[in-house]
Motif scaffolding. Structure first.
Motif, PDB file in Angstrom:
ATOM      1  N   LEU A  80       0.853  -1.190   0.000  1.00  0.00           N
ATOM      2  CA  LEU A  80       0.000   0.000   0.000  1.00  0.00           C
ATOM      3  C   LEU A  80       0.887   1.238   0.000  1.00  0.00           C
ATOM      4  O   LEU A  80       1.769   1.384   0.854  1.00  0.00           O
ATOM      5  CB  LEU A  80      -0.865  -0.018   1.274  1.00  0.00           C
ATOM      6  CG  LEU A  80      -1.668   1.237   1.595  1.00  0.00           C
ATOM      7  CD1 LEU A  80      -2.726   1.493   0.536  1.00  0.00           C
ATOM      8  CD2 LEU A  80      -2.318   1.079   2.970  1.00  0.00           C
ATOM      9  N   ASP A 120       4.905   3.481  11.506  1.00  0.00           N
ATOM     10  CA  ASP A 120       3.887   3.758  10.475  1.00  0.00           C
ATOM     11  C   ASP A 120       3.157   2.481  10.054  1.00  0.00           C
ATOM     12  O   ASP A 120       1.945   2.454   9.965  1.00  0.00           O
ATOM     13  CB  ASP A 120       4.517   4.475   9.263  1.00  0.00           C
ATOM     14  CG  ASP A 120       5.612   3.677   8.558  1.00  0.00           C
ATOM     15  OD1 ASP A 120       6.192   2.759   9.176  1.00  0.00           O
ATOM     16  OD2 ASP A 120       5.896   3.974   7.381  1.00  0.00           O
ATOM     17  N   ALA A 164       3.830  -4.859   9.331  1.00  0.00           N
ATOM     18  CA  ALA A 164       3.676  -5.797   8.206  1.00  0.00           C
ATOM     19  C   ALA A 164       4.249  -7.149   8.625  1.00  0.00           C
ATOM     20  O   ALA A 164       3.578  -7.939   9.289  1.00  0.00           O
ATOM     21  CB  ALA A 164       4.361  -5.219   6.975  1.00  0.00           C
ATOM     22  N   THR A 165       5.521  -7.406   8.300  1.00  0.00           N
ATOM     23  CA  THR A 165       6.130  -8.671   8.742  1.00  0.00           C
ATOM     24  C   THR A 165       6.512  -8.610  10.223  1.00  0.00           C
ATOM     25  O   THR A 165       6.812  -9.634  10.828  1.00  0.00           O
ATOM     26  CB  THR A 165       7.425  -8.978   7.951  1.00  0.00           C
ATOM     27  OG1 THR A 165       8.411  -8.002   8.297  1.00  0.00           O
ATOM     28  CG2 THR A 165       7.177  -8.954   6.461  1.00  0.00           C
ATOM     29  N   GLY A 166       6.552  -7.407  10.763  1.00  0.00           N
ATOM     30  CA  GLY A 166       6.883  -7.238  12.182  1.00  0.00           C
ATOM     31  C   GLY A 166       8.376  -7.114  12.446  1.00  0.00           C
ATOM     32  O   GLY A 166       8.774  -6.866  13.589  1.00  0.00           O
ATOM     33  N   LYS A 210      -1.135  -4.306   8.368  1.00  0.00           N
ATOM     34  CA  LYS A 210      -1.614  -5.234   7.347  1.00  0.00           C
ATOM     35  C   LYS A 210      -1.823  -6.560   8.080  1.00  0.00           C
ATOM     36  O   LYS A 210      -0.891  -7.335   8.282  1.00  0.00           O
ATOM     37  CB  LYS A 210      -0.592  -5.334   6.209  1.00  0.00           C
ATOM     38  CG  LYS A 210      -0.510  -4.008   5.424  1.00  0.00           C
ATOM     39  CD  LYS A 210       0.381  -4.091   4.212  1.00  0.00           C
ATOM     40  CE  LYS A 210       1.816  -4.218   4.618  1.00  0.00           C
ATOM     41  NZ  LYS A 210       2.742  -4.299   3.480  1.00  0.00           N
TER      42      LYS A 210
END
Ligand code: 5GP
Length: 203
Positions: free
Chosen positions: A20, A125, A128-130, A156
């Motif tokens: 995104l 911000d 995602a995968t962390g 996400k």
């Protein structure tokens, strides 16, 4: 956070089912009013906890950590991705693999700015995968500070980051949780199990 979800729908560009782009309002050009509102929201979520410091990672977490720090009345610290000549050797470090850049950085925080007397809120911000947030969690734990939790702007939720953090016993709050997306379409987690009421016919 409705205003954020609406803005993602209006101005976010979904490049693929996993990426995104929000650089027109969040992480390249920054809508300052929205960033301050995000800081207030994250601060209010963690209002039940005393916090002495907000921690983030350069570069895209900085504006939200600053906004949260302002709302809480505490300093913020950002982990650096590259060692500067002015930087002391006494640093906490952790390896972080970047999802967007495909590189691994050794991120670091000067030991003078984090220690056992601190109660830390981590802000970023994206979750995602962390990888970035797990690196920051490890730095907080290495410093002896107490970790209050993590506050993310966009999560996400179809990626593994939240699970990794929760497995480490970390409290996680995200202001916009994306359940799934594809170009032109985004679904938030709270919309997933909503059963649409059948429309009543009008005569
Ligand atoms: P991680 O995969 O470690 O959770 O994400 C690390 C960083 O990658 C985030 O802080 C963010 O800067 C970037 N990132 C991850 N996913 C996306 C995405 O879909 N869009 C953008 N613009 N950045 C992302």
């Amino acid at each position: 956070m409705k205003v954020l979800e609406d803005r993602i729908r209006q101005d976010g560009m979904i490049l693929s089912n996993t990426v995104l782009k929000v650089d027109s309002f969040l992480n390249h050009q920054v809508d300052t009013e929205l960033a301050l509102a995000i800081g207030k929201e994250l601060a209010s979520i963690y209002a039940d906890q005393p916090i002495t410091k907000v921690l983030t990672i350069e570069a895209s977490g900085i504006q939200f950590a600053m906004a949260t720090g302002i709302a809480l009345g505490v300093p913020f610290v950002y982990a650096k991705k590259k060692k500067a000549v002015t930087q002391s050797d006494k640093v906490y470090t952790a390896p972080v693999h970047s999802f967007t850049r495909g590189e691994t950085y050794q991120v670091s925080v000067d030991q003078r700015y984090l220690g056992p007397n601190d109660r830390v809120l981590i802000v970023d911000d994206f979750l995602a995968t962390g990888a970035a947030l797990v690196g920051l969690v490890d730095i907080v734990r290495e410093s002896g500070a107490q970790l209050v939790g993590v506050g993310c702007v966009i999560e996400k939720s179809f990626q593994e980051g939240r699970g990794l953090l929760e497995d480490k016993g970390v409290r996680v709050h995200s202001l916009a949780r994306i359940a799934s997306m594809k170009p032109g379409e985004v679904h938030f987690v709270h919309e997933e199990n909503v059963v649409n009421e059948p429309q009543k016919e009008t005569v």
